[in-house]
Design a protein around this motif. Structure first.
Motif, PDB file in Angstrom:
ATOM      1  N   VAL A 243      43.773 -20.851  37.260  1.00  0.00           N
ATOM      2  CA  VAL A 243      43.382 -21.958  36.392  1.00  0.00           C
ATOM      3  C   VAL A 243      44.132 -23.221  36.784  1.00  0.00           C
ATOM      4  N   ALA A 244      45.443 -23.084  37.014  1.00  0.00           N
ATOM      5  CA  ALA A 244      46.256 -24.248  37.378  1.00  0.00           C
ATOM      6  C   ALA A 244      45.768 -24.886  38.669  1.00  0.00           C
ATOM      7  N   VAL A 245      45.455 -24.064  39.660  1.00  0.00           N
ATOM      8  CA  VAL A 245      44.980 -24.596  40.951  1.00  0.00           C
ATOM      9  C   VAL A 245      43.658 -25.331  40.770  1.00  0.00           C
ATOM     10  N   ASN A 246      42.745 -24.756  40.006  1.00  0.00           N
ATOM     11  CA  ASN A 246      41.450 -25.412  39.810  1.00  0.00           C
ATOM     12  C   ASN A 246      41.602 -26.768  39.128  1.00  0.00           C
ATOM     13  N   ILE A 247      42.508 -26.866  38.160  1.00  0.00           N
ATOM     14  CA  ILE A 247      42.738 -28.146  37.492  1.00  0.00           C
ATOM     15  C   ILE A 247      43.352 -29.150  38.457  1.00  0.00           C
ATOM     16  N   ILE A 248      44.347 -28.716  39.229  1.00  0.00           N
ATOM     17  CA  ILE A 248      45.024 -29.616  40.167  1.00  0.00           C
ATOM     18  C   ILE A 248      44.065 -30.117  41.242  1.00  0.00           C
ATOM     19  N   ARG A 249      43.179 -29.268  41.706  1.00  0.00           N
ATOM     20  CA  ARG A 249      42.247 -29.674  42.778  1.00  0.00           C
ATOM     21  C   ARG A 249      41.304 -30.772  42.323  1.00  0.00           C
ATOM     22  N   ASN A 250      41.188 -30.975  41.008  1.00  0.00           N
ATOM     23  CA  ASN A 250      40.377 -32.087  40.502  1.00  0.00           C
ATOM     24  C   ASN A 250      41.115 -33.414  40.563  1.00  0.00           C
ATOM     25  N   ASN A 251      42.339 -33.399  41.066  1.00  0.00           N
ATOM     26  CA  ASN A 251      43.164 -34.603  41.194  1.00  0.00           C
ATOM     27  C   ASN A 251      43.642 -34.740  42.644  1.00  0.00           C
ATOM     28  N   PRO A 252      42.700 -34.849  43.609  1.00  0.00           N
ATOM     29  CA  PRO A 252      43.055 -34.756  45.037  1.00  0.00           C
ATOM     30  C   PRO A 252      43.928 -35.891  45.549  1.00  0.00           C
ATOM     31  N   GLN A 253      43.978 -37.001  44.826  1.00  0.00           N
ATOM     32  CA  GLN A 253      44.758 -38.137  45.320  1.00  0.00           C
ATOM     33  C   GLN A 253      46.256 -37.957  45.121  1.00  0.00           C
ATOM     34  N   ASP A 254      46.682 -36.974  44.349  1.00  0.00           N
ATOM     35  CA  ASP A 254      48.102 -36.749  44.106  1.00  0.00           C
ATOM     36  C   ASP A 254      48.627 -35.729  45.124  1.00  0.00           C
ATOM     37  N   ALA A 255      49.286 -36.211  46.169  1.00  0.00           N
ATOM     38  CA  ALA A 255      49.711 -35.353  47.270  1.00  0.00           C
ATOM     39  C   ALA A 255      50.739 -34.317  46.829  1.00  0.00           C
ATOM     40  N   THR A 256      51.635 -34.695  45.913  1.00  0.00           N
ATOM     41  CA  THR A 256      52.661 -33.746  45.473  1.00  0.00           C
ATOM     42  C   THR A 256      52.045 -32.595  44.694  1.00  0.00           C
ATOM     43  N   LEU A 257      51.094 -32.904  43.808  1.00  0.00           N
ATOM     44  CA  LEU A 257      50.426 -31.831  43.077  1.00  0.00           C
ATOM     45  C   LEU A 257      49.610 -30.945  44.014  1.00  0.00           C
ATOM     46  N   GLN A 258      48.987 -31.535  45.030  1.00  0.00           N
ATOM     47  CA  GLN A 258      48.232 -30.726  45.985  1.00  0.00           C
ATOM     48  C   GLN A 258      49.162 -29.784  46.754  1.00  0.00           C
ATOM     49  N   LYS A 259      50.356 -30.267  47.089  1.00  0.00           N
ATOM     50  CA  LYS A 259      51.349 -29.408  47.741  1.00  0.00           C
ATOM     51  C   LYS A 259      51.726 -28.251  46.827  1.00  0.00           C
ATOM     52  N   PHE A 260      51.902 -28.556  45.544  1.00  0.00           N
ATOM     53  CA  PHE A 260      52.249 -27.511  44.588  1.00  0.00           C
ATOM     54  C   PHE A 260      51.116 -26.485  44.472  1.00  0.00           C
ATOM     55  N   ALA A 261      49.860 -26.955  44.449  1.00  0.00           N
ATOM     56  CA  ALA A 261      48.726 -26.028  44.393  1.00  0.00           C
ATOM     57  C   ALA A 261      48.694 -25.137  45.623  1.00  0.00           C
ATOM     58  N   ASP A 262      49.005 -25.704  46.789  1.00  0.00           N
ATOM     59  CA  ASP A 262      49.076 -24.893  48.013  1.00  0.00           C
ATOM     60  C   ASP A 262      50.121 -23.789  47.864  1.00  0.00           C
ATOM     61  N   LEU A 263      51.269 -24.135  47.269  1.00  0.00           N
ATOM     62  CA  LEU A 263      52.326 -23.144  47.066  1.00  0.00           C
ATOM     63  C   LEU A 263      51.885 -22.058  46.087  1.00  0.00           C
ATOM     64  N   LEU A 264      51.188 -22.451  45.023  1.00  0.00           N
ATOM     65  CA  LEU A 264      50.672 -21.455  44.084  1.00  0.00           C
ATOM     66  C   LEU A 264      49.757 -20.463  44.790  1.00  0.00           C
ATOM     67  N   GLU A 265      48.939 -20.956  45.693  1.00  0.00           N
ATOM     68  CA  GLU A 265      48.027 -20.074  46.416  1.00  0.00           C
ATOM     69  C   GLU A 265      48.775 -19.175  47.395  1.00  0.00           C
ATOM     70  N   GLU A 266      49.690 -19.767  48.176  1.00  0.00           N
ATOM     71  CA  GLU A 266      50.350 -19.012  49.240  1.00  0.00           C
ATOM     72  C   GLU A 266      51.380 -18.022  48.696  1.00  0.00           C
ATOM     73  N   ARG A 267      52.222 -18.458  47.764  1.00  0.00           N
ATOM     74  CA  ARG A 267      53.319 -17.619  47.284  1.00  0.00           C
ATOM     75  C   ARG A 267      52.935 -16.787  46.066  1.00  0.00           C
ATOM     76  N   GLY A 268      51.825 -17.162  45.432  1.00  0.00           N
ATOM     77  CA  GLY A 268      51.434 -16.464  44.223  1.00  0.00           C
ATOM     78  C   GLY A 268      50.135 -15.701  44.341  1.00  0.00           C
ATOM     79  N   ILE A 269      49.023 -16.439  44.391  1.00  0.00           N
ATOM     80  CA  ILE A 269      47.698 -15.815  44.334  1.00  0.00           C
ATOM     81  C   ILE A 269      47.478 -14.838  45.482  1.00  0.00           C
TER      82      ILE A 269
END
Length: 302
Positions: A243-269
């Motif tokens: 859920v968190a990743v899907n919400i963050i991906r709707n805000n693509p202009q924020d590079a730091t949040l996109q980095k965090f979403a990448d980490l959620l996918e790689e280290r978590g999901i």
């Protein structure tokens, strides 16, 4: 008392499954729809996961009533079958605008004329896809908080096109399934809850992705200093990483949040640790859903 007896829930993931049980446990006939039998096959395990929390959190929990709720729930991968008798459809599919437009178009074509439509969208504006339903006057948002049986707010938010009677009916329905109805009278992304919550979660993401502190230390700071029961990363575990990743991906202009979403996918999901429902996210959890220890992979010094 409303005339809503038959409820269909689109999406049977972490929150969709909770919505299904909340309605079924409170006397509604519920159909759960998802896109594959593989996804629907996960539901029996989710019911047993929820049973433990219902037993722990509800003083008047009734085992027989819970078993009867499970037995009453129907599931299907066929949209027409899912909505054939629906008085209310609640959509809980991923936070993707084009996906929601597609799904609501299909529901709108198949559902009876009487059916009321509600989205559980966490962050998108319902008015941005209301027309896809084909009946925007009967469409609005009904937003559930995670761990529905305990954190039982039911935020009912209208759009400018929502009929007054539909708004009032869904507020009453929320009370019928043991929610605390919250009337949101002007459309805003995130309702009340997520308008308050998402900035906190983003702040935690910025601190971690920026290398400032580890999740457990950020959580500890927030809890000790404010008296709050949970820090932002414990909340991420409850919300679920998908859920968190899907919400963050709707805000693509924020590079730091996109980095965090990448980490959620790689280290978590991808590691099978997408939050409390998996038994691990930023923390590991025991069978009672209590945090046991931080996951070492998230430590900045690991």
């Amino acid at each position: 008392m409303t005339d809503i007896a038959n409820v269909t829930v689109f999406g049977t993931g972490v929150l969709g499954s909770q919505i299904i049980m909340q309605a079924a446990y409170n006397g509604k006939k519920v159909t759960g729809y998802d896109i594959s039998d593989e996804l629907l096959a996960k539901l029996p395990d989710r019911w047993e996961w929820m049973r433990g929390f219902y037993r722990r959190d509800l003083p008047d929990f009734d085992e027989k009533r819970f078993d009867e709720a499970i037995a009453s729930i129907r599931t299907t991968t066929d949209i027409a079958e899912a909505v054939a008798d629906a008085d209310l459809v609640i959509e809980a599919v991923p936070e993707n605008l084009e996906l929601k437009k597609k799904v609501w178009s299909q529901i709108g074509e198949a559902a009876p004329e009487r059916t009321i439509f509600a989205t559980n969208s966490s962050s998108l504006r319902p008015s941005d896809f209301a027309d896809s339903t084909g009946r925007p006057a009967k469409f609005l948002a009904l937003h559930f908080a995670n761990m529905v049986w305990l954190h039982n707010t039911g935020e009912v938010m209208r759009t400018e096109q929502t009929d007054d009677a539909v708004f009032d009916t869904v507020l009453e329905f929320a009370a019928e399934i043991a929610l605390e109805p919250i009337a949101i009278r002007k459309e805003t992304p995130g309702y009340v809850l997520n308008s308050l919550l998402i900035p906190l979660l983003n702040a935690g993401a910025y601190l971690y992705a920026g290398g400032v502190a580890s999740p457990e230390d950020i959580d500890k700071t927030w809890k000790v200093a404010t008296g709050a029961p949970n820090g932002p990363f414990e909340i991420y575990d409850t919300v679920g990483f998908n859920v968190a990743v899907n919400i963050i991906r709707n805000n693509p202009q924020d590079a730091t949040l996109q980095k965090f979403a990448d980490l959620l996918e790689e280290r978590g999901i991808k590691q099978g640790r997408a939050g409390r429902a998996d038994g691990a996210g930023f923390y590991t959890y025991n069978e009672d859903g209590e945090a046991v220890a931080p996951v070492e992979a998230w430590r900045l010094d690991s």
